[in-house]
Every structure is written in structure tokens, then in C-alpha cells.
Design a protein around this motif. Sequence first.
Motif, PDB file in Angstrom:
ATOM      1  N   SER A 145       5.914   4.614  -2.489  1.00  0.00           N
ATOM      2  CA  SER A 145       6.144   5.669  -3.461  1.00  0.00           C
ATOM      3  C   SER A 145       5.079   5.760  -4.550  1.00  0.00           C
ATOM      4  N   LEU A 175       6.521  12.529  -0.847  1.00  0.00           N
ATOM      5  CA  LEU A 175       7.591  12.242  -1.800  1.00  0.00           C
ATOM      6  C   LEU A 175       8.461  13.469  -2.020  1.00  0.00           C
ATOM      7  N   ARG A 176       7.850  14.637  -2.057  1.00  0.00           N
ATOM      8  CA  ARG A 176       8.594  15.890  -2.188  1.00  0.00           C
ATOM      9  C   ARG A 176       9.515  16.083  -0.981  1.00  0.00           C
ATOM     10  N   ARG A 188      10.676  13.723   0.934  1.00  0.00           N
ATOM     11  CA  ARG A 188      11.707  12.686   0.857  1.00  0.00           C
ATOM     12  C   ARG A 188      12.831  13.131  -0.090  1.00  0.00           C
ATOM     13  N   GLU A 189      12.454  13.698  -1.238  1.00  0.00           N
ATOM     14  CA  GLU A 189      13.443  14.178  -2.209  1.00  0.00           C
ATOM     15  C   GLU A 189      14.300  15.302  -1.633  1.00  0.00           C
ATOM     16  N   ASN A 190      13.678  16.160  -0.827  1.00  0.00           N
ATOM     17  CA  ASN A 190      14.364  17.307  -0.251  1.00  0.00           C
ATOM     18  C   ASN A 190      15.078  16.974   1.054  1.00  0.00           C
TER      19      ASN A 190
END
Length: 68
Positions: free
Chosen positions: A31, A61-62, A64-66
Motif C-alpha cells: 500500500s 489502491l483505488r 482495492r477501495e472500490n
Amino acid sequence: MTDFDKNDIVCRHLQLTKENIIKAIREKNLSTFEEVQDETDAATVCGSCAADVEAILEEELRKRENGE
């Protein structure tokens, strides 16, 4: 970010592709930029690919968040 295909070389010194970097990020749940450097050595020789590596990390990371 420069649009790289998965097999495009991102780090020329180490011959790392976008796919290599993404695989490390996903498999090791990385991360931070420093974690990507530690795992792949990307951007540790001359640093010219650092911005691209950071952009790939941010994209992952975007995703992963979504939940992608």
C-alpha cells in the motif's frame, strides 16, 4: 500516468513490466511506494520510473477501495 499495457516495461533497468508491479501489489497487499520498492526494487536504480510506479500503485489502491 502514461498508459501502459500490462506487458509494457515500466522500469527499464530491471525490466519490470506493469504486470510485474501490479502482481506484487496485489499478492503482497502493498500500500505504499516504499513497500513496492522493497518488494520489486522498482525505482531504486535511477528513479526515472518512480512517478509511473506511484501512479500504478495509486490506480491499484483505488481499485482495492472500490472492490474491483
